[in-house]
Scaffold this motif. Structure first.
Motif, short mmCIF file in Angstrom:
data_model
loop_
_atom_site.label_atom_id
_atom_site.label_comp_id
_atom_site.label_asym_id
_atom_site.label_seq_id
_atom_site.Cartn_x
_atom_site.Cartn_y
_atom_site.Cartn_z
N SER A 107 -3.65 7.85 1.97
CA SER A 107 -4.53 7.24 0.96
C SER A 107 -4.93 5.82 1.36
N LEU A 108 -3.97 5.07 1.90
CA LEU A 108 -4.28 3.71 2.34
C LEU A 108 -5.31 3.71 3.45
N TRP A 109 -5.18 4.64 4.38
CA TRP A 109 -6.13 4.72 5.50
C TRP A 109 -7.52 5.17 5.03
N GLU A 110 -7.56 6.15 4.17
CA GLU A 110 -8.83 6.75 3.78
C GLU A 110 -9.62 5.85 2.84
N ASN A 111 -8.95 5.15 1.95
CA ASN A 111 -9.64 4.37 0.92
C ASN A 111 -9.82 2.91 1.28
N ALA A 112 -9.48 2.53 2.50
CA ALA A 112 -9.63 1.12 2.89
C ALA A 112 -11.11 0.77 3.04
#
Length: 951
Positions: free
Chosen positions: A310-315
């Motif tokens: 989620s951190l990678w995708e929504n950055a």
């Protein structure tokens, strides 16, 4: 009569000296294997000579003897003879000394002599033993055939005896007893088979109630019992193999396993989210029983990596996302986001370190698979995001990729530390050995030790504990995450040369775009050239650090190509600029005092300006050449360092890795960067450094002889471009200096003297008396040209102190290396011992050349250039020559020949023109006829047409 004290001492010392001499003579030539005989000989010598010194001397000689035996036996422990010689010749305290010892050559010679003697003795002793063994074998081989035949007869006899004993034992048992025993054996076999059939039928019968039992256990949440029931049923599947019942029962088994997995999935996810290690461990055992271990890992990995994904995708990233995917809010660059992302990833791994170790029996491969699955599950993928990142930054992408790679390497180092902690937690200390120790960890530890032995290189001498520690980190499972992590960077690393060249060209473009060249006068271009050279060399020096940071030296070939092309394009750009503006420039410069002293020469103010400008450009080129030589030295030092790193890594990869991570090192080693061209480059640079070192190092280690190396320049194209630039400036200077002389020859081909019919060889008086004339006066044009040629040395006396004239003398028109070499010998009388360095003194350090050599080279070039113009362009343009015209032309050419000889210039074309023009008709036709069958001579052909010798 008692002996006096001197005589008493003599009687004591004399036998000892005799004893020492006897033993030392006998000891080196004794058989090394005949120890007992040697000891007896020593005892005999001691008894023979006696003396109080015999026992100490005996001990000393025996110790020396056994030391020689130890030296010979140590040869078996070495694969390399040179290493054995080095260790034997090294002093015993060399291993404890922090610095190499310097051995006296006399001591070294003595040691070598002793070693040669020992080796000769050992060789002779070995030969004697080998001959003895061969003799024993030769005597024993005939006996061997007899022994084999005797053994065969004995075996046959024994076999017959055994058969007889067996038959007698059967005859001894009554028939009724034998029948009873056979019946008992048959009944036992039937019993065993019936019991096995009963078990199989019982297992088969249980399939009728399998579905009901498993469903009931699932409803009762007795998941472990349901798993055991399914496991028992699965073991009985072999009964139905190759029967029509197999497929339906296999389908039923899979359905029941799916039901159990579905019933466990919710509870499993809850336990994973709650970090309930005990429940997760219980569920893992259940999944393992029903052969669904991979599904359990997928559940676990998917739940634990959700925050990372989620951190990678929504950055919200500014420089590596499509515009439609970028959300509003605070945007950050990928270089700032990546360290924060890895920091969160490291925090998750630290929290999972204890959980994974308590749940899974193989924590290190499990942690590796968790990292790999997380990296491969990123959306967008890491390669896609890096492609967008590169596209965003364009030509300067390399300097932005290096921080991203550095952050990834830091993350890999942190992961390796976490794996090391997991390894220590999974492996109990070796001192905790007892009955309470579990069996499985011990078996796993033994397996790890065997793995470490198989993976350990043979040349590394590591302790067993280090081998155990390295076993898991070097296994394929533990390396999987490492290669997955660095794989996205590999394509860019293999394309390093192109990325580096793009960055260098982009930097050059920025320098040029910020340059106010339009506002700079053409006379200031030399200064601007030097200033821009400072900028480009400053940019280029950072390329070595970029190559080391991004490819760890594997991209050295691409680095050289990028730097060579970069310097070449920069110099070619200035060469084209100079060629365009130098000849068409109309700028005037203030005439200096030296120009006033040469006011009698036919040079205009523009000519003086062009000469000074060309010299200033040559001085700038010399400055750039010096900077390039210094940079090339730094480049060689960098390549030598890379070669040393590769050499240390080859010898000891564990302690001297190439990259920050083993996985990255393997990727680079297996990539196209690790080419034969790279190894040849590093080998040449390394051999060049070795060639300057002595054959023996400080510790007197034997080194193999290395031939002298004459390496090619690293920046060959750049140096050629600089030579072209210098040649352009020299051609411009030559053209300007010779412009007055060329102007004098503009109308020379159309002089009326060439068509004159008056015979100037005789003069007729009023009384019809023919008075011969012995010489002709030169034409006014030739006299002016001769005066101009004679004034050329004065011109170079003015610029004698200018070092720019001495730069790149070999590129002067009509001046080659051999000509310059001969000119240096003629003018400077260089000593013989310096002849080998003459070429380097001419080309590498032009400022050290004597001004007379420089002036002579320039005068020689100017003379040849002018005469080439005269013989190739001016003289062939003469329409025709009469006898009188030919005589006049011969007089002019004779005069010019004498003038140019004063300048040490000899021109074959001028000599041919003078010779052919001076011939009369008969001699000319004869020469023309003789040369018709030989190589075509264009000068003779042209003179023949002018003189009308052809019919």
């Amino acid at each position: 009569m008692p002996l006096s004290p001197p005589k008493a001492w003599a009687m004591c010392i004399l036998p000892s000296l005799i004893y020492v001499e006897l033993v030392e003579k006998f000891l080196p030539f004794g058989r090394l294997s005949e120890t007992s005989g040697l000891v007896k000989a020593l005892a005999y010598c001691a008894d023979l000579v006696g003396g109080i010194w015999a026992p100490p001397v005996t001990l000393r000689l025996l110790s020396r003897y056994y030391l020689k035996i130890h030296i010979i036996k140590s040869l078996e422990q070495y694969d390399d003879v040179i290493s054995w010689i080095n260790d034997v010749l090294t002093p015993s305290d060399a291993d404890n000394s922090p610095t190499p010892l310097v051995i006296d050559l006399a001591e070294l010679d003595y040691q070598i002599t002793q070693l040669l003697t020992t080796l000769d003795i050992a060789s002779e002793d070995t030969s004697v033993q080998l001959e003895r063994i061969i003799d024993d074998v030769s005597r024993g081989v005939p006996r061997l055939a007899y022994d084999l035949h005797f053994m065969k007869d004995g075996a046959s006899t024994l076999q017959n005896a055994l058969l007889g004993v067996l038959q007698r034992s059967k005859d001894a048992v009554p028939k009724e007893t034998s029948d009873a025993l056979d019946n008992l054996h048959q009944l036992d076999t039937i019993k065993v088979r019936m019991e096995a059939s009963r078990e199989v039928l019982r297992e088969a019968e249980s399939w009728s109630t399998l579905e009901h039992e498993v469903t009931s256990l699932i409803l009762e949440k007795s998941y472990a019992k349901a798993a055991e029931r399914l496991s028992e049923a699965n073991r009985s599947m072999v009964v139905f193999q190759n029967t029509p019942e197999y497929d339906p029962r296999r389908t039923l088994m899979v359905n029941l396993q799916n039901q159990l997995e579905a019933a466990l999935s919710t509870a499993l996810v809850s336990a994973i989210n709650a970090q309930d290690s005990a429940s997760c461990r219980e569920y893992f055992s259940i999944f393992s029983i029903i052969q669904r271990e991979s599904e359990f890992r997928n559940y676990y990995y998917g739940s634990r990596r959700s925050t990372i994904l989620s951190l990678w995708e929504n950055a919200p990233l500014l420089d590596c996302d499509h515009p439609r995917t970028t959300t509003a809010g605070s945007l950050q660059s990928f270089a700032d986001f990546l360290p924060a992302f890895y920091s969160n990833f490291t925090a998750v791994l630290n929290s999972e370190r204890t959980s994974i170790a308590s749940i899974f029996p193989d924590p290190i491969p499990t942690l590796s698979q968790f990292i790999s699955s997380t990296i491969t599950s990123l959306q967008p993928t890491a390669p896609q995001r890096l492609d967008l990142y590169i596209a965003y930054h364009g030509e300067s992408a390399l300097v932005h990729l290096i921080p991203a790679l550095r952050a990834t390497e830091d993350f890999a180092i942190d992961v390796e530390k976490i794996i090391e902690k997991v390894k220590y937690a999974a492996s109990p200390p070796s001192r905790q050995v007892g009955r309470s120790a579990p069996e499985k960890p011990q078996a796993h530890r033994r397996r790890s030790s065997r793995m470490s032995i198989s993976l350990r290189p043979t040349h590394q001498r590591l302790s067993s504990s280090i081998g155990v520690n390295r076993a898991l980190t070097e296994s394929p499972d533990s390396m999987e995450w490492d290669q997955e992590l660095f794989q996205p960077f590999l394509n860019f690393q293999t394309d390093y040369g192109s990325l580096e060249r793009r960055f260098l060209d982009h930097s050059l473009l920025e320098i040029i775009s910020n340059d106010t060249r339009d506002n700079v006068s053409f006379s200031d271009r030399p200064r601007l050239f030097r200033e821009r050279a400072v900028d480009i060399f400053g940019i280029a020096e950072g390329s070595m650090a970029r190559c080391k940071s991004f490819t760890y030296g594997y991209g050295s070939v691409g680095l050289l190509q990028a730097l060579d092309g970069f310097f070449q394009s920069f110099i070619d750009m200035w060469t084209a600029d100079i060629q365009t503006e130098l000849y068409n420039s109309a700028s005037l410069a203030k005439v200096s005092a030296s120009d006033n002293e040469l006011s009698d020469l036919d040079y205009t103010a523009q000519d003086w300006s062009s000469i000074q400008l060309s010299l200033h450009l040559l001085a700038s080129a010399r400055t750039v050449s010096d900077r390039m030589s210094i940079f090339e030295t730094k480049l060689k030092a960098y390549l030598s360092q890379i070669a040393g790193n590769f050499r240390m890594s080859l010898n000891d990869p564990a302690n001297f890795p190439i990259a920050a991570s083993k996985g990255e090192s393997q990727l680079l080693e297996q990539s196209t960067l690790n080419s034969a061209e790279l190894h040849a480059l590093l080998a040449n640079v390394e051999n060049e450094g070795i060639a300057r070192e002595p054959l023996f190092s400080a510790s007197l280690r034997l080194q193999p002889p290395v031939p002298a190396v004459n390496p090619d320049p690293l920046l060959a194209d750049a140096k050629k471009a600089l030579s072209t630039f210098a040649q352009t400036c020299q051609s411009s200077t030559t053209k300007t200096i010779l412009s007055p002389l060329r102007n004098h020859l503009i109308g020379y081909a159309s002089l009326p003297a060439w068509r004159s019919t008056i015979d100037t060889s005789t003069v007729t008086s009023s009384s019809d008396l023919r008075v011969p004339t012995f010489s002709l006066s030169q034409t006014e044009t030739v006299q002016k040209v001769a005066e101009g040629l004679l004034n050329l040395p004065r011109l170079f006396e003015v610029y004698a102190d200018d070092d720019a004239l001495a730069f790149s003398l070999d590129t002067l028109p009509h001046i080659g290396s051999e000509t310059l070499h001969n000119l240096s010998e003629y003018n400077l009388e260089i000593p013989t011992q310096q002849s080998h360095r003459r070429r380097s003194s001419v080309f590498v350090k032009p400022s050290t050349i004597d001004p007379e050599v420089v002036s002579s080279a320039w005068l020689l070039s100017l003379g040849h250039t002018f005469l080439e113009h005269l013989t190739s362009d001016v003289l062939p343009a003469i329409p025709s020559l009469t006898i009188a015209g030919a005589a006049q032309l011969a007089s002019d050419l004779e005069y010019l020949t004498n003038i140019v000889r004063a300048l040490n210039v000899e021109h074959d074309g001028l000599e041919k023109w003078k010779t052919y023009v001076s011939m009369d008709a008969d001699e000319g036709r004869k020469t023309l006829g003789e040369s018709s069958s030989d190589v075509f001579d264009p000068i003779l052909d042209r003179v023949a047409k002018l003189r009308g010798w052809r019919s």
